[in-house]
Design an enzyme around this catalytic site. Structure first.
Site, PDB file in Angstrom:
ATOM      1  N   ARG A  33       0.929  -1.339  -0.114  1.00 20.51           N
ATOM      2  CA  ARG A  33      -0.062   0.046   0.028  1.00 20.51           C
ATOM      3  C   ARG A  33       0.975   1.268  -0.038  1.00 20.51           C
ATOM      4  NH1 ARG A  33      -3.658   1.189   5.294  1.00 20.51           N
ATOM      5  NH2 ARG A  33      -1.700   0.944   6.300  1.00 20.51           N
ATOM      6  N   VAL A  74      -1.219  -9.195   4.659  1.00 18.69           N
ATOM      7  CA  VAL A  74      -1.607  -7.815   5.356  1.00 18.69           C
ATOM      8  C   VAL A  74      -2.280  -8.105   6.684  1.00 18.69           C
ATOM      9  CG1 VAL A  74      -1.569  -6.683   3.138  1.00 18.69           C
ATOM     10  CG2 VAL A  74      -3.810  -7.306   4.410  1.00 18.69           C
ATOM     11  N   LYS A  75      -2.494  -7.194   7.454  1.00 18.98           N
ATOM     12  CA  LYS A  75      -3.233  -7.430   8.608  1.00 18.98           C
ATOM     13  C   LYS A  75      -4.473  -8.024   8.546  1.00 18.98           C
ATOM     14  CE  LYS A  75      -1.472  -3.530  11.386  1.00 18.98           C
ATOM     15  NZ  LYS A  75      -0.461  -4.111  12.097  1.00 18.98           N
ATOM     16  N   ASN A 102      -3.305 -14.256   9.057  1.00 14.84           N
ATOM     17  CA  ASN A 102      -3.976 -15.144   9.994  1.00 14.84           C
ATOM     18  C   ASN A 102      -5.510 -14.798  10.036  1.00 14.84           C
ATOM     19  OD1 ASN A 102      -2.249 -17.005  11.289  1.00 14.84           O
ATOM     20  ND2 ASN A 102      -1.344 -15.589  12.650  1.00 14.84           N
ATOM     21  N   GLY A 129       5.217 -20.573  11.144  1.00 15.96           N
ATOM     22  CA  GLY A 129       6.771 -20.462  11.396  1.00 15.96           C
ATOM     23  C   GLY A 129       7.512 -18.985  11.599  1.00 15.96           C
ATOM     24  N   LYS A 183      -4.878 -24.113  10.681  1.00 19.24           N
ATOM     25  CA  LYS A 183      -3.780 -23.167  11.186  1.00 19.24           C
ATOM     26  C   LYS A 183      -4.344 -22.658  12.482  1.00 19.24           C
ATOM     27  CE  LYS A 183      -0.240 -20.378  11.658  1.00 19.24           C
ATOM     28  NZ  LYS A 183      -0.503 -19.082  11.857  1.00 19.24           N
ATOM     29  N   HIS A 186      -3.858 -25.283  15.073  1.00 20.19           N
ATOM     30  CA  HIS A 186      -2.320 -25.330  15.321  1.00 20.19           C
ATOM     31  C   HIS A 186      -1.974 -24.483  16.069  1.00 20.19           C
ATOM     32  CE1 HIS A 186       1.440 -23.504  14.366  1.00 20.19           C
ATOM     33  NE2 HIS A 186       2.068 -24.553  14.164  1.00 20.19           N
ATOM     34  N   ASN A 187      -2.195 -23.198  16.031  1.00 22.04           N
ATOM     35  CA  ASN A 187      -2.006 -22.272  17.094  1.00 22.04           C
ATOM     36  C   ASN A 187      -2.441 -22.571  18.530  1.00 22.04           C
ATOM     37  OD1 ASN A 187      -1.006 -21.024  14.716  1.00 22.04           O
ATOM     38  ND2 ASN A 187      -1.476 -18.906  15.480  1.00 22.04           N
ATOM     39  N   GLU A 190      -0.072 -25.072  19.760  1.00 20.98           N
ATOM     40  CA  GLU A 190       0.886 -24.208  20.327  1.00 20.98           C
ATOM     41  C   GLU A 190       0.721 -23.537  21.701  1.00 20.98           C
ATOM     42  OE1 GLU A 190       2.662 -21.490  17.040  1.00 20.98           O
ATOM     43  OE2 GLU A 190       2.820 -20.057  18.734  1.00 20.98           O
ATOM     44  N   TYR A 191      -0.425 -23.031  22.195  1.00 21.50           N
ATOM     45  CA  TYR A 191      -0.682 -22.495  23.120  1.00 21.50           C
ATOM     46  C   TYR A 191      -0.348 -23.579  24.241  1.00 21.50           C
ATOM     47  CZ  TYR A 191      -2.802 -18.028  21.967  1.00 21.50           C
ATOM     48  OH  TYR A 191      -2.957 -16.529  21.586  1.00 21.50           O
ATOM     49  N   ARG A 288      -3.012 -17.877  30.174  1.00 23.30           N
ATOM     50  CA  ARG A 288      -2.444 -16.279  29.760  1.00 23.30           C
ATOM     51  C   ARG A 288      -3.329 -15.410  30.316  1.00 23.30           C
ATOM     52  NH1 ARG A 288       0.019 -16.768  23.859  1.00 23.30           N
ATOM     53  NH2 ARG A 288       0.969 -18.629  23.774  1.00 23.30           N
ATOM     54  N   HIS A 453     -35.949 -31.726  32.135  1.00 13.85           N
ATOM     55  CA  HIS A 453     -35.439 -31.927  30.974  1.00 13.85           C
ATOM     56  C   HIS A 453     -35.055 -33.146  30.616  1.00 13.85           C
ATOM     57  CE1 HIS A 453     -34.232 -27.741  30.926  1.00 13.85           C
ATOM     58  NE2 HIS A 453     -33.526 -27.750  32.322  1.00 13.85           N
TER      59      HIS A 453
HETATM   60  P1  NDP Z   1       1.224  -6.836   9.692  1.00 10.78           P
HETATM   61  O1  NDP Z   1       0.349  -7.660  10.349  1.00 10.78           O
HETATM   62  O2  NDP Z   1       1.976  -5.931  10.893  1.00 10.78           O
HETATM   63  O3  NDP Z   1       0.668  -6.097   8.604  1.00 10.78           O
HETATM   64  C1  NDP Z   1       1.406  -4.917   7.898  1.00 10.78           C
HETATM   65  C2  NDP Z   1       1.255  -5.015   6.417  1.00 10.78           C
HETATM   66  O4  NDP Z   1      -0.379  -4.720   6.146  1.00 10.78           O
HETATM   67  C3  NDP Z   1       1.986  -3.603   5.629  1.00 10.78           C
HETATM   68  O5  NDP Z   1       2.255  -4.316   4.553  1.00 10.78           O
HETATM   69  C4  NDP Z   1       0.671  -2.733   5.718  1.00 10.78           C
HETATM   70  O6  NDP Z   1       0.777  -1.866   4.537  1.00 10.78           O
HETATM   71  C5  NDP Z   1      -0.272  -3.681   5.404  1.00 10.78           C
HETATM   72  N1  NDP Z   1      -1.688  -2.866   5.604  1.00 10.78           N
HETATM   73  C6  NDP Z   1      -2.277  -2.656   6.573  1.00 10.78           C
HETATM   74  N2  NDP Z   1      -3.515  -2.183   6.432  1.00 10.78           N
HETATM   75  C7  NDP Z   1      -3.643  -2.231   5.472  1.00 10.78           C
HETATM   76  C8  NDP Z   1      -4.839  -1.546   4.373  1.00 10.78           C
HETATM   77  N3  NDP Z   1      -5.955  -1.100   4.741  1.00 10.78           N
HETATM   78  N4  NDP Z   1      -4.791  -1.595   3.089  1.00 10.78           N
HETATM   79  C9  NDP Z   1      -3.682  -2.232   2.526  1.00 10.78           C
HETATM   80  N5  NDP Z   1      -2.526  -2.514   3.295  1.00 10.78           N
HETATM   81  C10 NDP Z   1      -2.582  -2.719   4.748  1.00 10.78           C
HETATM   82  O7  NDP Z   1       2.245  -7.859   9.023  1.00 10.78           O
HETATM   83  P2  NDP Z   1       2.983  -9.114   9.310  1.00 10.78           P
HETATM   84  O8  NDP Z   1       4.032  -9.330   8.297  1.00 10.78           O
HETATM   85  O9  NDP Z   1       3.498  -9.195  10.533  1.00 10.78           O
HETATM   86  O10 NDP Z   1       2.047 -10.209   9.241  1.00 10.78           O
HETATM   87  C11 NDP Z   1       1.029 -10.442   7.902  1.00 10.78           C
HETATM   88  C12 NDP Z   1       0.013 -11.285   7.992  1.00 10.78           C
HETATM   89  O11 NDP Z   1       0.489 -12.644   8.274  1.00 10.78           O
HETATM   90  C13 NDP Z   1      -1.010 -11.119   9.186  1.00 10.78           C
HETATM   91  O12 NDP Z   1      -2.141 -11.460   8.955  1.00 10.78           O
HETATM   92  C14 NDP Z   1      -0.312 -11.958  10.481  1.00 10.78           C
HETATM   93  O13 NDP Z   1      -1.184 -12.189  11.190  1.00 10.78           O
HETATM   94  C15 NDP Z   1       0.091 -12.958   9.687  1.00 10.78           C
HETATM   95  N6  NDP Z   1       1.005 -14.026  10.168  1.00 10.78           N
HETATM   96  C16 NDP Z   1       2.098 -13.386  10.738  1.00 10.78           C
HETATM   97  C17 NDP Z   1       3.165 -14.064  11.594  1.00 10.78           C
HETATM   98  C18 NDP Z   1       4.147 -13.351  12.023  1.00 10.78           C
HETATM   99  O14 NDP Z   1       5.121 -14.109  12.879  1.00 10.78           O
HETATM  100  N7  NDP Z   1       4.386 -12.056  11.856  1.00 10.78           N
HETATM  101  C19 NDP Z   1       3.064 -15.422  11.339  1.00 10.78           C
HETATM  102  C20 NDP Z   1       2.012 -15.886  10.668  1.00 10.78           C
HETATM  103  C21 NDP Z   1       1.233 -15.312  10.095  1.00 10.78           C
HETATM  104  P3  NDP Z   1       1.424  -0.501   4.933  1.00 10.78           P
HETATM  105  O15 NDP Z   1       2.932  -0.695   4.826  1.00 10.78           O
HETATM  106  O16 NDP Z   1       1.195   0.459   3.610  1.00 10.78           O
HETATM  107  O17 NDP Z   1       1.229   0.126   6.056  1.00 10.78           O
END
Ligand code: NDP
Length: 478
Positions: A33, A74-75, A102, A129, A183, A186-187, A190-191, A288, A453
């Protein structure tokens, strides 16, 4: 030149997945983005392979060979929906959107259905991972259609971790939300795994009186045996670590409030809906939450405990072995519960998930990778429909051998006042499953008494009600 696959979202996960793909010789379109992040990516990693940077989503789509394969990293939640909408607008029927975040599996089901109506494939994919896995080989759990897997599977299998026997830690899990469901579980596992490890540490520390460095050695030893796993290995590392500022054990300066991002909670919420008894995972999530309840803990800190707080030294000597047995047995139970949730989800949503294949793809790349998963795979290979892995001869023998020690550990924990909710819940589950008769019969009686019941009988078909307020005779229900 066109890219074989694209990644949009270049935070740690997306960036590392893109690099992993490129290092395997696949030209990758990259997009984010905020375009500055894309430019920074090319500057830093551009020489690792063939990357096609795109400043707009249209340019991203144009740079992909057809049918297009686009991974979203992305998020989770609303940002994922926003990116799906943008992408779908520039894609064509037959193209594929992979969500590697996720996501909640119900969101994946909704998105898959909506995109299918537009002729697009949506592949909700669990990726485990962490950032290291994404770069060097994660465990990959893709859902979606068979057709999409045919086009994507070879690429994903290429970049996935490889188990010791060389097989990729990636397989087609099942339709729509199946990948994200697996997945999630799996998590949850993991907990549970981490909670059990934490309890083992706590008992060695606060019942046997060992120091963190000594406990690290014990974990190192365990990692040579049947408990061999990534989590046991890194437990030894963390326990052996010294805090630079204080010179004391690192584990002593960390605030004892465990955080969570939500997948463990989802596993339990989903299990409640499915009626799947995942007590070990639930205890781990609650532990937790309890740890984080600072006010509650502060209020309760002075409550009375037992007089005796340490094991005597003779018992202490064999205690580490007992704890190893309790840990292994409780771990078997936690995994048994998680796999049962997968089977329950698969039945509910008609996914046709092969549980043994899930054990196989968790052998490498992911956080719960462990030698022990080979055994789970074998248990399901020998009987894909087995109601629980506990009845597999390997596991039933191990539980039989462990049970005396397991019971000693749980009773020691109770006597000395060291909380062991994971060990205790696992043992209670084991004993409940084994039981000839459960007190559920009494619960049914109470339900019939106060709420009419009804109950079923062991000796006759049908439902019955006792006239508790009258002459206490029994009448057929309904
Ligand atoms: P984040 O979850 O921190 O997400 C950041 C990314 O999302 C950036 O590229 C950001 O773009 C983009 N983004 C956020 N909002 C928007 C939007 N509205 N439109 C377009 N782009 C957007 O990144 P991670 O790499 O940590 O994780 C990515 C995914 O992978 C998540 O769903 C996470 O749960 C999953 N995941 C993460 C793991 C980990 O160890 N971190 C492990 C396994 C899965 P910008 O740069 O423009 O802000």
């Amino acid at each position: 030149q066109q890219a074989r696959i694209g990644v949009t979202g270049l935070a740690v996960m997306g960036r590392n997945l893109a690099r992993n793909l490129a290092r395997h010789g696949h030209p990758v379109a990259v997009h984010n983005r905020t375009a500055a992040r894309t430019r920074a990516f090319i500057e830093e990693f551009g020489d690792e392979g063939v990357f096609l940077p795109a400043e707009s989503i249209q340019q991203f789509a144009d740079s992909l060979e057809r049918p297009r394969r686009a991974i979203i990293m992305v998020k989770a939640g609303a940002p994922t929906d926003a990116v799906i909408d943008e992408l779908a607008a520039v894609l064509e029927p037959g193209d594929m959107i992979v969500d590697g975040g996720n996501a909640a599996f119900q969101d994946t089901r909704r998105r898959e259905a909506a995109l299918r109506r537009r002729g697009l494939h949506f592949v909700g994919t669990g990726i485990s991972g962490g950032e290291e896995g994404a770069l060097n080989g994660p465990s990959i759990m893709p859902g979606g259609s068979d057709e999409a897997y045919q086009a994507l599977g070879p690429l994903l299998e290429d970049i996935a971790a490889k188990a010791d026997d060389g097989t990729p830690c990636c397989t087609h899990v099942g339709p729509d939300g199946a990948g994200h469901f697996v997945k999630m579980v799996h998590n949850g596992i993991e907990y549970a795994d981490m909670q059990l490890i934490a309890e083992a540490y706590d008992l060695l520390r606060h019942a046997a009186g060992l120091r963190p460095a000594e406990i690290a050695e014990i974990f190192r030893g365990w990692n040579e045996g049947r408990l061999e796993s990534y989590l046991i290995e890194i437990t030894a590392e963390v326990l052996a670590h010294t805090d630079a500022a204080t010179g004391g054990p690192f584990v002593d300066i960390v605030l004892d409030q465990a955080e969570q991002k939500g997948t463990g909670r989802w596993t339990v919420q989903t299990a409640l809906d499915l009626g799947a008894p995942v007590s070990g995972i639930a205890e781990a999530v609650f532990a937790r939450s309890l740890s984080g309840s600072a006010e509650l803990r502060a209020a309760a800190r002075g409550l009375p405990g037992p007089g005796e707080t340490w094991l005597d030294s003779a018992a202490g000597d064999r205690f580490a072995d007992d704890v190893e047995q309790a840990l292994y047995a409780s771990k078997i139970v936690a995994y048994a519960q998680g796999f049962n949730e997968i089977q329950a989800g698969s039945a509910e949503y008609d996914w046709g998930i092969d549980p043994g294949a899930m054990a196989a793809i968790w052998r490498g790349g992911c956080i719960i990778r462990a030698r022990f998963l080979d055994r789970i795979k074998e248990a399901y290979d020998s009987d894909p429909h087995r109601p629980t892995i506990l009845t597999d001869p390997h596991f039933s023998d191990a539980l039989g051998d462990a049970q005396a020690a397991w019971r000693r550990v749980v009773s020691t924990a109770a006597e000395l006042g060291v909380p062991a909710p994971g060990f205790s819940a696992a043992l209670a589950y084991y004993d409940a499953l084994r039981a000839e008769r459960l007190p559920a019969a009494l619960i049914q009686g109470l339900r019939d008494y106060f709420g009419a019941h009804t109950y079923r009988r062991t000796d006759r078909e049908g439902s019955f009600h006792t006239l508790w307020g009258g002459d206490r005779s029994e009448v057929p229900a309904g």
